[in-house]
Scaffold this motif. Structure first.
Motif, PDB file in Angstrom:
ATOM      1  N   PHE A 127     -15.187  16.764 -52.673  1.00 51.18           N
ATOM      2  CA  PHE A 127     -14.388  17.372 -53.139  1.00 51.18           C
ATOM      3  C   PHE A 127     -14.335  18.925 -52.943  1.00 51.18           C
ATOM      4  O   PHE A 127     -15.513  19.493 -53.330  1.00 51.18           O
ATOM      5  N   ILE A 128     -13.575  19.708 -51.886  1.00 54.95           N
ATOM      6  CA  ILE A 128     -14.171  20.745 -51.550  1.00 54.95           C
ATOM      7  C   ILE A 128     -12.909  21.715 -51.763  1.00 54.95           C
ATOM      8  O   ILE A 128     -11.744  21.638 -51.710  1.00 54.95           O
ATOM      9  N   PRO A 129     -13.222  22.821 -52.406  1.00 53.25           N
ATOM     10  CA  PRO A 129     -12.049  23.928 -52.909  1.00 53.25           C
ATOM     11  C   PRO A 129     -11.556  24.487 -51.983  1.00 53.25           C
ATOM     12  O   PRO A 129     -12.274  25.006 -50.975  1.00 53.25           O
ATOM     13  N   ALA A 130     -10.202  24.596 -51.909  1.00 55.21           N
ATOM     14  CA  ALA A 130      -9.589  25.350 -50.768  1.00 55.21           C
ATOM     15  C   ALA A 130      -8.176  26.366 -51.390  1.00 55.21           C
ATOM     16  O   ALA A 130      -7.842  25.879 -52.435  1.00 55.21           O
ATOM     17  N   HIS A 131      -8.335  27.366 -50.968  1.00 59.59           N
ATOM     18  CA  HIS A 131      -6.963  28.260 -50.969  1.00 59.59           C
ATOM     19  C   HIS A 131      -5.984  28.064 -50.033  1.00 59.59           C
ATOM     20  O   HIS A 131      -6.081  28.027 -48.877  1.00 59.59           O
ATOM     21  N   VAL A 132      -4.839  27.953 -50.508  1.00 54.03           N
ATOM     22  CA  VAL A 132      -3.577  27.686 -49.738  1.00 54.03           C
ATOM     23  C   VAL A 132      -3.086  28.764 -48.920  1.00 54.03           C
ATOM     24  O   VAL A 132      -2.711  29.744 -50.076  1.00 54.03           O
ATOM     25  N   ARG A 133      -3.107  29.296 -47.562  1.00 54.51           N
ATOM     26  CA  ARG A 133      -2.639  30.585 -47.288  1.00 54.51           C
ATOM     27  C   ARG A 133      -1.791  30.080 -45.851  1.00 54.51           C
ATOM     28  O   ARG A 133      -2.506  29.794 -44.981  1.00 54.51           O
ATOM     29  N   GLY A 134      -0.592  30.006 -46.030  1.00 49.57           N
ATOM     30  CA  GLY A 134       0.383  29.862 -44.876  1.00 49.57           C
ATOM     31  C   GLY A 134       0.021  28.401 -44.563  1.00 49.57           C
ATOM     32  O   GLY A 134       0.309  27.587 -45.456  1.00 49.57           O
ATOM     33  N   GLY A 135      -0.028  28.195 -43.329  1.00 44.76           N
ATOM     34  CA  GLY A 135      -0.302  26.803 -42.972  1.00 44.76           C
ATOM     35  C   GLY A 135      -1.627  26.492 -42.659  1.00 44.76           C
ATOM     36  O   GLY A 135      -1.863  25.496 -41.927  1.00 44.76           O
ATOM     37  N   VAL A 136      -2.715  27.166 -43.541  1.00 41.59           N
ATOM     38  CA  VAL A 136      -4.117  26.691 -43.439  1.00 41.59           C
ATOM     39  C   VAL A 136      -4.653  26.638 -44.766  1.00 41.59           C
ATOM     40  O   VAL A 136      -4.141  27.170 -45.723  1.00 41.59           O
ATOM     41  N   PHE A 137      -5.753  25.625 -45.082  1.00 43.59           N
ATOM     42  CA  PHE A 137      -6.730  25.632 -46.188  1.00 43.59           C
ATOM     43  C   PHE A 137      -7.979  26.581 -45.831  1.00 43.59           C
ATOM     44  O   PHE A 137      -8.498  26.367 -44.918  1.00 43.59           O
ATOM     45  N   VAL A 138      -7.925  27.523 -46.559  1.00 40.78           N
ATOM     46  CA  VAL A 138      -9.272  28.345 -46.459  1.00 40.78           C
ATOM     47  C   VAL A 138     -10.441  27.493 -47.588  1.00 40.78           C
ATOM     48  O   VAL A 138     -10.142  27.737 -48.431  1.00 40.78           O
ATOM     49  N   THR A 139     -11.539  27.220 -46.770  1.00 44.72           N
ATOM     50  CA  THR A 139     -12.580  26.705 -47.690  1.00 44.72           C
ATOM     51  C   THR A 139     -13.815  27.253 -47.205  1.00 44.72           C
ATOM     52  O   THR A 139     -14.119  28.124 -46.284  1.00 44.72           O
ATOM     53  N   PRO A 140     -14.795  26.999 -48.151  1.00 41.72           N
ATOM     54  CA  PRO A 140     -16.152  27.550 -47.720  1.00 41.72           C
ATOM     55  C   PRO A 140     -16.725  27.013 -46.351  1.00 41.72           C
ATOM     56  O   PRO A 140     -17.847  27.372 -45.911  1.00 41.72           O
ATOM     57  N   LEU A 141     -16.066  26.096 -45.848  1.00 40.00           N
ATOM     58  CA  LEU A 141     -16.571  25.458 -44.449  1.00 40.00           C
ATOM     59  C   LEU A 141     -15.745  25.778 -43.418  1.00 40.00           C
ATOM     60  O   LEU A 141     -15.676  24.961 -42.556  1.00 40.00           O
ATOM     61  N   GLY A 142     -14.747  26.821 -43.554  1.00 41.13           N
ATOM     62  CA  GLY A 142     -13.866  27.037 -42.455  1.00 41.13           C
ATOM     63  C   GLY A 142     -12.487  26.696 -43.025  1.00 41.13           C
ATOM     64  O   GLY A 142     -12.101  26.314 -43.885  1.00 41.13           O
ATOM     65  N   GLU A 143     -11.718  27.292 -41.836  1.00 39.96           N
ATOM     66  CA  GLU A 143     -10.169  26.864 -41.848  1.00 39.96           C
ATOM     67  C   GLU A 143      -9.913  25.617 -41.609  1.00 39.96           C
ATOM     68  O   GLU A 143     -10.652  24.991 -40.579  1.00 39.96           O
ATOM     69  N   ILE A 144      -8.844  25.188 -42.256  1.00 42.40           N
ATOM     70  CA  ILE A 144      -8.392  23.681 -41.926  1.00 42.40           C
ATOM     71  C   ILE A 144      -6.926  23.897 -41.945  1.00 42.40           C
ATOM     72  O   ILE A 144      -6.302  24.143 -42.700  1.00 42.40           O
ATOM     73  N   ALA A 145      -6.386  23.548 -40.760  1.00 42.27           N
ATOM     74  CA  ALA A 145      -4.926  23.643 -40.702  1.00 42.27           C
ATOM     75  C   ALA A 145      -4.171  22.226 -41.577  1.00 42.27           C
ATOM     76  O   ALA A 145      -4.748  21.321 -41.835  1.00 42.27           O
ATOM     77  N   VAL A 146      -3.150  22.758 -42.359  1.00 43.44           N
ATOM     78  CA  VAL A 146      -2.518  21.579 -43.170  1.00 43.44           C
ATOM     79  C   VAL A 146      -1.925  20.766 -42.512  1.00 43.44           C
ATOM     80  O   VAL A 146      -1.359  20.818 -41.466  1.00 43.44           O
ATOM     81  N   PRO A 147      -2.617  19.422 -42.745  1.00 43.76           N
ATOM     82  CA  PRO A 147      -2.130  18.066 -41.932  1.00 43.76           C
ATOM     83  C   PRO A 147      -0.707  17.731 -42.248  1.00 43.76           C
ATOM     84  O   PRO A 147      -0.331  18.332 -43.397  1.00 43.76           O
ATOM     85  N   GLU A 148      -0.115  17.064 -41.498  1.00 46.18           N
ATOM     86  CA  GLU A 148       1.155  16.578 -41.626  1.00 46.18           C
ATOM     87  C   GLU A 148       1.464  16.064 -43.048  1.00 46.18           C
ATOM     88  O   GLU A 148       2.477  16.300 -43.569  1.00 46.18           O
ATOM     89  N   GLN A 149       0.625  15.047 -43.483  1.00 46.85           N
ATOM     90  CA  GLN A 149       0.801  14.303 -44.756  1.00 46.85           C
ATOM     91  C   GLN A 149       0.857  15.472 -45.972  1.00 46.85           C
ATOM     92  O   GLN A 149       1.181  15.002 -47.180  1.00 46.85           O
ATOM     93  N   ALA A 150       0.161  16.535 -45.900  1.00 47.28           N
ATOM     94  CA  ALA A 150       0.163  17.294 -46.804  1.00 47.28           C
ATOM     95  C   ALA A 150       1.472  18.577 -46.956  1.00 47.28           C
ATOM     96  O   ALA A 150       1.660  19.277 -47.964  1.00 47.28           O
ATOM     97  N   ALA A 151       2.301  18.610 -45.873  1.00 45.53           N
ATOM     98  CA  ALA A 151       3.243  19.621 -45.727  1.00 45.53           C
ATOM     99  C   ALA A 151       4.473  19.257 -46.586  1.00 45.53           C
ATOM    100  O   ALA A 151       4.665  18.119 -46.899  1.00 45.53           O
ATOM    101  N   GLY A 152       4.879  20.341 -47.265  1.00 40.20           N
ATOM    102  CA  GLY A 152       5.849  20.216 -48.246  1.00 40.20           C
ATOM    103  C   GLY A 152       5.502  19.699 -49.485  1.00 40.20           C
ATOM    104  O   GLY A 152       6.164  19.547 -50.426  1.00 40.20           O
ATOM    105  N   ARG A 153       4.086  19.275 -49.824  1.00 41.40           N
ATOM    106  CA  ARG A 153       3.709  18.827 -51.038  1.00 41.40           C
ATOM    107  C   ARG A 153       3.002  19.808 -51.749  1.00 41.40           C
ATOM    108  O   ARG A 153       2.074  19.575 -52.659  1.00 41.40           O
ATOM    109  N   LEU A 154       2.762  20.846 -51.177  1.00 43.45           N
ATOM    110  CA  LEU A 154       1.441  21.834 -51.639  1.00 43.45           C
ATOM    111  C   LEU A 154       2.181  23.182 -52.508  1.00 43.45           C
ATOM    112  O   LEU A 154       3.523  23.217 -52.583  1.00 43.45           O
ATOM    113  N   PRO A 155       1.195  23.472 -53.489  1.00 38.76           N
ATOM    114  CA  PRO A 155       1.838  24.597 -54.438  1.00 38.76           C
ATOM    115  C   PRO A 155       1.985  25.915 -53.575  1.00 38.76           C
ATOM    116  O   PRO A 155       1.718  25.780 -52.431  1.00 38.76           O
TER     117      PRO A 155
END
Length: 419
Positions: A244-272
Motif C-alpha cells: 500500500f503506497i500513499p499517493a497524492h492525486v495531481r492532475g493525471g498523475v499519482f505523486v508517490t514516494p517512489l516517483g510519479e505514476i500516470a493514472v491508469p485507465e481503470q482508475a480514470a473517472g473514479r478518483l477524488p
C-alpha cells in the motif's frame, strides 16, 4: 447433504459486544465454504453457532430450508472436526471411529457399524491402524481418525474448526490435499474455519472474509485476490501481502514516494478531487527487475529506480525490500490496518518480486518495473477499493463454480468406475 443458510446472524455476549454481527451467507448443497480472518474475528464463534454449541442472539439459521435455531446439536445432523481432534485415548482407532454410531443405541447393527468403520478407514488410508491407540499415531493420522468419525455419521455437512493448526508445515500441506480430495469425492457440504490464508485459497469454492464479526466479502479465492472490495481484504489475502503506497492525486498523475505514476485507465473517472490522498495497492508479483522485462510488456507499466535494504532468495524466486519516506497523512490509517491484520504497525516499505536470476542485492540500486494495469486505488478513510470491477469479479466466481461442478462430477465418475 444439505444447504445451509445464515440470515442476519448475531451473537452477543453478556457485555453486549457482537462477536458475530449481522452475517448472512447462503451455502449451497455440496459447497466447500471457508471462513477466514485474523484472531478474534468471530469465525469460530460463527461455526459453533451453526453446529449448535453457541446460542444465536438474533437471526435465523436454516438447514435445507428448515429453521434450526432451537435444535440441539445432535438434532442438526452435522459432523464437527475439532482443532485438537477430540479422540478418546483409551479407545482404538476402530472404536474411536465407531463411537458416534454406538451412541445411537441400537440404530445400527454390529455388522453395519463394522461396514461403515472399514469403509471410512479405507477412504482415509487407515486400514493398517485400526487396532492402534491415538497416542501411537502421528498428528496427520490422528486428524484422519477424527475425519473418519465424521464420515461414518452420514452427516448432512462437515464443519472443520482449524483442523490443521497443530500440524507442522509439511503435514499441513499433505492433509490439506487429502481434505480437498475427500470433499470432492464425497461432494458433501463443508464449512472450514482457518486463519491460514493458504488453506483458504487452496481449499474453498468460496471464501468468506471476516473482520471483527462483520462479513467483509464472500467470493471465490480468485475474485478475492484480483478484485478485493476493500483495504482489509486486499491486505489479508495474498502472501507476501499487497503493498500500500500513499499517493497524492495531481492532475493525471499519482505523486508517490517512489516517483510519479500516470493514472491508469481503470482508475480514470473514479478518483477524488485533486490534492486528495489515496493508497495505491500493488502486489509484489506485479513488480520485476526491469532487466528481465521485454519491450512489449514494459509498455504496459512504468519503471523507477530504488535502493534495496535487502533481498531474499528462495531458489525459484526472490523478493526485494525497498524502504521509503512515510506519509504522515495516512500512516496512522495504515497502522490501524496493520493492527486489524494482527501486526503492530505497517512499515513504510515495498516488497517486490524479482526474477531468481536478478543480481540486485541489499545496499544496491536497481531499476524496477511495475505493472500499473494491476494496480488498485483505495480510499484511505473508508477503505473502499475505488477501482474494483464488480462485474469482472462476479464472473471469476461464476467460472470457479462451473469448474468446481465439473470437477466433482469427474471425481464421482472416477469413483464409480473404480467400483
Amino acid at each position: 447433504m444439505a444447504s445451509i443458510t445464515l440470515k442476519n446472524l448475531v451473537k452477543k455476549y453478556g457485555d453486549g459486544f457482537p462477536a458475530v454481527n449481522d452475517v448472512s451467507i447462503d451455502i449451497a448443497d455440496g459447497e466447500f465454504l471457508i471462513l477466514v480472518g485474523p484472531s478474534g474475528c468471530g469465525k469460530s464463534t460463527l461455526l459453533r453457532m451453526i453446529v449448535g454449541l453457541e446460542d444465536i442472539t438474533s437471526g435465523d439459521l436454516l438447514i435445507d430450508g428448515q429453521r434450526v435455531n432451537e435444535k440441539e446439536p445432535r438434532e442438526r445432523n452435522l459432523s464437527m472436526v475439532f482443532q485438537n481432534y477430540a479422540l478418546y485415548p483409551h479407545l482404538t482407532v476402530y472404536e474411536n471411529i465407531a463411537f458416534p454410531l454406538r451412541l445411537s443405541k441400537g440404530k445400527f447393527s454390529q455388522e453395519e457399524i463394522d461396514r461403515k468403520v472399514r469403509h471410512a478407514a479405507s477412504t482415509l488410508d487407515l486400514d493398517e491402524h485400526l487396532e492402534r491407540k491415538p497416542a501411537n499415531l502421528s498428528g496427520g493420522q490422528r486428524q484422519r481418525v477424527a475425519m473418519g468419525r465424521a464420515i461414518v455419521r452420514d452427516a448432512d455437512a462437515f464443519l472443520f474448526d482449524e483442523p490443521l493448526s497443530n500440524l507442522d508445515a509439511k503435514l499441513r500441506g499433505q492433509m490439506r490435499t487429502e481434505i480437498a480430495q475427500l470433499q470432492r469425492r464425497m461432494g458433501i457440504t463443508s464449512i472450514y474455519v482457518t486463519h491460514d490464508q493458504t488453506e483458504a485459497m487452496t481449499l474453498g469454492d468460496r471464501v468468506a472474509v471476516l473482520k471483527k464479526g462483520v462479513l467483509q466479502q464472500i467470493a471465490s479465492p480468485r475474485e478475492l485476490y484480483e478484485q478485493p472490495v476493500n483495504l482489509f481484504v486486499a491486505g489479508f489475502i495474498g502472501s507476501p501481502s499487497m503493498n500500500f503506497i500513499p499517493a497524492h492525486v495531481r492532475g493525471g498523475v499519482f505523486v508517490t514516494p517512489l516517483g510519479e505514476i500516470a493514472v491508469p485507465e481503470q482508475a480514470a473517472g473514479r478518483l477524488p478531487a485533486d490534492d486528495s490522498i489515496v493508497l495505491l495497492g500493488v502486489r509484489p508479483e506485479h513488480f520485476e527487475d526491469a532487466k528481465f522485462v521485454d519491450e512489449a510488456i514494459a509498455a504496459r507499466g512504468t519503471t523507477f529506480d530504488a535502493r534495496f535494504t535487502h533481498t531474499e532468495w528462495l531458489g525459484n524466486q526472490q523478493y526485494g525490500y525497498i524502504r521509503y519516506q512515510p506519509d504522515e497523512a495516512v500512516q496512522s490509517k495504515l497502522n490501524e490496518l496493520a493492527r486489524d491484520l494482527d501486526a503492530d504497525e505497517m512499515t513504510p516499505q515495498l516488497v517486490v518480486s524479482l526474477d531468481a536470476s536478478s543480481r540486485i542485492r541489499g545496499g544496491t540500486e536497481g531499476r524496477i518495473w511495475r505493472d500499473t494495469r494491476r494496480m488498485h486505488v483505495f480510499d484511505p478513510e473508508t477503505g473502499e477499493n475505488l477501482t474494483r470491477d464488480a462485474e469482472a469479479g462476479a464472473e471469476l466466481t461464476r467460472e470457479a463454480a462451473e469448474e468446481r461442478t465439473a470437477e466433482i462430477e469427474r471425481a464421482r465418475q472416477e469413483q464409480a468406475a473404480a467400483g
